[in-house]
Design an enzyme around this catalytic site. Structure first.
Site, mmCIF file in Angstrom:
data_model
loop_
_atom_site.group_PDB
_atom_site.id
_atom_site.type_symbol
_atom_site.label_atom_id
_atom_site.label_comp_id
_atom_site.label_asym_id
_atom_site.label_seq_id
_atom_site.Cartn_x
_atom_site.Cartn_y
_atom_site.Cartn_z
ATOM 1 N N HIS A 32 -27.791 41.697 22.581
ATOM 2 C CA HIS A 32 -28.720 43.085 22.474
ATOM 3 C C HIS A 32 -30.086 42.844 21.062
ATOM 4 O O HIS A 32 -30.925 43.819 21.045
ATOM 5 C CB HIS A 32 -28.550 43.710 22.649
ATOM 6 C CG HIS A 32 -27.635 44.425 23.996
ATOM 7 N ND1 HIS A 32 -27.482 43.696 24.913
ATOM 8 C CD2 HIS A 32 -26.001 44.106 23.864
ATOM 9 C CE1 HIS A 32 -27.192 44.077 25.278
ATOM 10 N NE2 HIS A 32 -26.018 45.091 24.914
ATOM 11 N N CYS A 91 -20.589 51.801 22.981
ATOM 12 C CA CYS A 91 -22.143 51.203 22.813
ATOM 13 C C CYS A 91 -22.711 52.403 22.484
ATOM 14 O O CYS A 91 -22.198 53.408 23.592
ATOM 15 C CB CYS A 91 -22.751 49.821 23.348
ATOM 16 S SG CYS A 91 -21.137 48.728 22.934
ATOM 17 N N CYS A 101 -27.294 49.214 35.564
ATOM 18 C CA CYS A 101 -26.501 48.701 34.544
ATOM 19 C C CYS A 101 -26.435 49.813 33.206
ATOM 20 O O CYS A 101 -27.076 50.539 33.066
ATOM 21 C CB CYS A 101 -27.359 47.933 33.270
ATOM 22 S SG CYS A 101 -26.662 45.760 34.063
ATOM 23 N N CYS A 111 -20.904 44.422 41.802
ATOM 24 C CA CYS A 111 -20.554 44.330 40.159
ATOM 25 C C CYS A 111 -19.422 45.286 39.796
ATOM 26 O O CYS A 111 -19.000 46.761 40.632
ATOM 27 C CB CYS A 111 -21.529 45.199 39.266
ATOM 28 S SG CYS A 111 -20.998 45.324 38.239
ATOM 29 N N CYS A 156 -24.414 53.245 26.101
ATOM 30 C CA CYS A 156 -23.789 52.907 27.441
ATOM 31 C C CYS A 156 -22.917 54.143 27.483
ATOM 32 O O CYS A 156 -22.289 54.600 27.146
ATOM 33 C CB CYS A 156 -22.936 52.088 27.440
ATOM 34 S SG CYS A 156 -21.803 51.276 29.093
ATOM 35 N N SER A 184 -23.011 39.835 25.860
ATOM 36 C CA SER A 184 -24.188 40.906 25.440
ATOM 37 C C SER A 184 -23.945 40.946 23.800
ATOM 38 O O SER A 184 -23.482 40.780 22.725
ATOM 39 C CB SER A 184 -23.201 42.523 25.526
ATOM 40 O OG SER A 184 -23.351 42.513 27.147
ATOM 41 N N GLY A 209 -15.962 49.295 31.859
ATOM 42 C CA GLY A 209 -14.651 48.620 30.375
ATOM 43 C C GLY A 209 -15.081 47.239 29.992
ATOM 44 O O GLY A 209 -15.857 46.237 30.518
ATOM 45 N N GLU A 210 -14.683 46.459 29.335
ATOM 46 C CA GLU A 210 -14.361 45.541 28.610
ATOM 47 C C GLU A 210 -13.789 44.644 28.690
ATOM 48 O O GLU A 210 -12.138 44.692 28.716
ATOM 49 C CB GLU A 210 -14.668 46.048 27.289
ATOM 50 C CG GLU A 210 -14.637 44.202 26.084
ATOM 51 C CD GLU A 210 -15.606 43.237 27.043
ATOM 52 O OE1 GLU A 210 -16.540 43.359 26.977
ATOM 53 O OE2 GLU A 210 -15.142 42.114 26.894
ATOM 54 N N GLU A 265 -16.034 53.086 39.229
ATOM 55 C CA GLU A 265 -17.157 52.518 39.620
ATOM 56 C C GLU A 265 -17.594 51.036 40.533
ATOM 57 O O GLU A 265 -16.971 50.418 39.501
ATOM 58 C CB GLU A 265 -18.237 53.236 39.131
ATOM 59 C CG GLU A 265 -18.112 55.370 39.501
ATOM 60 C CD GLU A 265 -19.183 55.546 38.639
ATOM 61 O OE1 GLU A 265 -19.574 56.184 39.665
ATOM 62 O OE2 GLU A 265 -20.173 55.071 37.710
ATOM 63 N N CYS A 308 -13.739 52.759 28.674
ATOM 64 C CA CYS A 308 -14.034 51.409 27.176
ATOM 65 C C CYS A 308 -14.291 52.244 26.011
ATOM 66 O O CYS A 308 -14.687 52.903 25.959
ATOM 67 C CB CYS A 308 -15.761 50.690 27.565
ATOM 68 S SG CYS A 308 -15.900 49.412 26.458
HETATM 69 N N1 SAH Z 1 -18.818 44.990 28.994
HETATM 70 C C1 SAH Z 1 -18.988 44.257 28.605
HETATM 71 C C2 SAH Z 1 -19.574 44.770 30.549
HETATM 72 C C3 SAH Z 1 -19.906 46.128 31.129
HETATM 73 S S1 SAH Z 1 -21.094 46.958 30.720
HETATM 74 C C4 SAH Z 1 -20.336 44.139 27.946
HETATM 75 O O1 SAH Z 1 -20.213 45.119 27.664
HETATM 76 O O2 SAH Z 1 -20.448 43.124 28.300
HETATM 77 C C5 SAH Z 1 -22.501 45.542 31.576
HETATM 78 C C6 SAH Z 1 -23.676 45.147 31.062
HETATM 79 O O3 SAH Z 1 -24.277 46.526 31.031
HETATM 80 C C7 SAH Z 1 -24.131 44.652 29.571
HETATM 81 O O4 SAH Z 1 -24.768 43.269 29.235
HETATM 82 C C8 SAH Z 1 -24.253 46.584 28.427
HETATM 83 O O5 SAH Z 1 -24.659 45.730 27.204
HETATM 84 C C9 SAH Z 1 -25.478 46.155 29.880
HETATM 85 N N2 SAH Z 1 -25.698 47.845 29.284
HETATM 86 C C10 SAH Z 1 -24.904 49.012 29.098
HETATM 87 N N3 SAH Z 1 -25.662 50.079 28.735
HETATM 88 C C11 SAH Z 1 -26.700 50.038 29.059
HETATM 89 C C12 SAH Z 1 -27.929 50.430 29.508
HETATM 90 N N4 SAH Z 1 -28.239 51.855 28.616
HETATM 91 N N5 SAH Z 1 -29.164 49.472 30.088
HETATM 92 C C13 SAH Z 1 -28.956 48.898 30.290
HETATM 93 N N6 SAH Z 1 -28.008 47.368 30.144
HETATM 94 C C14 SAH Z 1 -26.950 48.258 29.912
HETATM 95 FE FE1 SF4 Z 2 -20.405 48.189 25.261
HETATM 96 FE FE2 SF4 Z 2 -19.567 47.531 27.692
HETATM 97 FE FE3 SF4 Z 2 -18.279 49.070 26.393
HETATM 98 FE FE4 SF4 Z 2 -20.702 50.164 27.291
HETATM 99 S S1 SF4 Z 2 -18.956 48.625 28.754
HETATM 100 S S2 SF4 Z 2 -18.802 50.790 25.930
HETATM 101 S S3 SF4 Z 2 -21.671 48.394 27.083
HETATM 102 S S4 SF4 Z 2 -18.227 47.041 25.577
#
Ligand code: SAH
Ligand code: SF4
Length: 344
Positions: A214, A117, A331, A106, A120, A212, A158-159, A93, A113
């Site tokens: 947090h 987390c 996000c 975006c 996510c 990221s 993804g990362e 997406e 991924c």
């Molecule tokens: N994997 C990378 C990039 C994709 S996630 C990373 O984790 O940075 C992009 C952003 O969305 C990250 O900062 C992530 O922490 C945030 N994110 C993930 N789940 C979220 C949620 N449920 N609410 C708000 N932000 C979120």
């Molecule tokens: Fe964590 Fe980013 Fe992967 Fe989501 S996309 S699981 S926030 S590393």
């Protein structure tokens, strides 16, 4: 017929290899790059400044490698979410987020991924595949709003640093004169923080980096982000500190604010302490709750108070508005799991 390779996603030097292989003149590589990245063509036949013989050879050996979106959804706030098919019947997406003074795309770098987390949706999906540079940039090239995009964030599924080679290649294509010629200051790559790869990214690209974070506390971070065990934040910050960041380049930290967990004065003080010496900003993102999640959404007053506390402590902070929540484009809500990962 050997039509197995895609032209789209190749760098200028890779296109030079192609043109050499097919006995085309040297300048053909730049011409092909121009057709791929500066125009919107649908077949090799449209590359009209190549000779008819070259076009025929090229078309026989290579696919253009573009794929249109297979589904689009529009949010009440104007955000659009597109589903793009990628290799092996999988999907990713991308979200287009129009604002008053900028329009941000975006995009995704992986199907799912591996980091899982807690907060996510993409993490819940698990990892099923890396995107090629062509598949990453196709999300721009095949976007109906392509011409309006001013900024790109690698913050979709993804990362990015787990797929660093293809991500770097895609950034080269986006920022090179022979490619999209976009300013690297309009592109931000977001990472969970992978040690070793952060410095490589900083060395090999000029684009902005977002990490990221947090929570500044190790045990708390570990409880929501399993990555902390393998790539501790402390080591990631050390790596950033060791790098001479030029003034034009931005390092930012993303910080999801949860309901009752990570926005106390203790958190603000610790953040100021661990970020000392890094010229950066913090983007606060109010948590977008996942279905069935035990983590809670914060009150907007609490997020504002936390921002003000951080600023008082000398940490420049802003709040990112949530966009596209009603169509799960915000996000953390991107997922193609319900697509079964694979089409029949
Ligand atoms: N994997 C990378 C990039 C994709 S996630 C990373 O984790 O940075 C992009 C952003 O969305 C990250 O900062 C992530 O922490 C945030 N994110 C993930 N789940 C979220 C949620 N449920 N609410 C708000 N932000 C979120
Ligand atoms: Fe964590 Fe980013 Fe992967 Fe989501 S996309 S699981 S926030 S590393």
């Amino acid at each position: 017929m050997n039509r197995n390779d895609a032209l789209f996603g190749k760098t200028e030097s890779e296109l030079l290899e192609v043109s050499n292989k097919l006995g085309m003149p040297r300048y053909a590589a730049k011409q092909i790059a121009g057709w791929l990245y500066k125009k919107k063509i649908l077949s090799v036949d449209e590359m009209t400044n190549l000779s008819a013989v070259s076009r025929k050879k090229l078309g026989k050996e290579y696919d253009l490698g573009l794929s249109g979106f297979s589904e689009a959804r529009v949010s009440s706030d104007g955000t659009k979410k597109y589903l793009f098919p990628v290799q092996n019947g999988m999907f990713v997406e991308a979200a287009y987020i129009p604002e008053r003074n900028r329009n941000t795309l975006c995009l995704s770098t992986q199907v799912g991924c591996r980091w899982g987390c807690d907060f996510c949706m993409t993490g819940k999906q698990g990892f099923t595949g890396n995107l090629s540079a062509g598949e990453i940039i196709n999300q721009l090239q095949s976007l109906p709003e392509k011409e309006n995009v001013t900024n790109i964030v690698y913050m979709g599924m993804g990362e990015p640093l787990d797929n660093l080679e293809e991500v770097l290649k895609s950034l080269e294509i986006l920022t090179s004169e022979w490619g999209y010629a976009m300013s690297p200051r309009r592109i931000t790559v977001s990472t969970i923080g992978i040690t070793g790869k952060v410095s490589r990214f900083l060395k090999e690209s000029n684009c902005h980096l977002a990490v990221s974070l947090h929570t500044p506390f190790e045990d708390e971070r570990m409880s929501i982000m399993p990555v902390e065990k393998v790539h501790p934040l402390e080591k990631v910050l050390e790596e950033i500190r060791g790098f001479d960041i030029d003034n034009q380049r931005r390092i930012s930290f993303e910080y999801i604010v949860f309901g009752d967990m990570n926005h106390s004065n203790r958190h603000a003080s610790k953040l100021a302490e661990i970020l000392k010496g890094i010229k950066c900003r913090i983007n606060l993102i109010p948590y977008n709750p996942l279905p069935g999640s035990t983590l809670e959404e914060p009150y907007s007053e609490a997020v504002e108070k936390f921002r003000d506390t951080l600023i008082k402590k000398g940490v420049f902070s802003t709040i990112r508005k949530s966009r596209g929540r009603d169509i799960s484009a915000a996000c953390g809500l991107l997922s193609t799991k319900n697509r079964g990962d694979r089409a029949e």
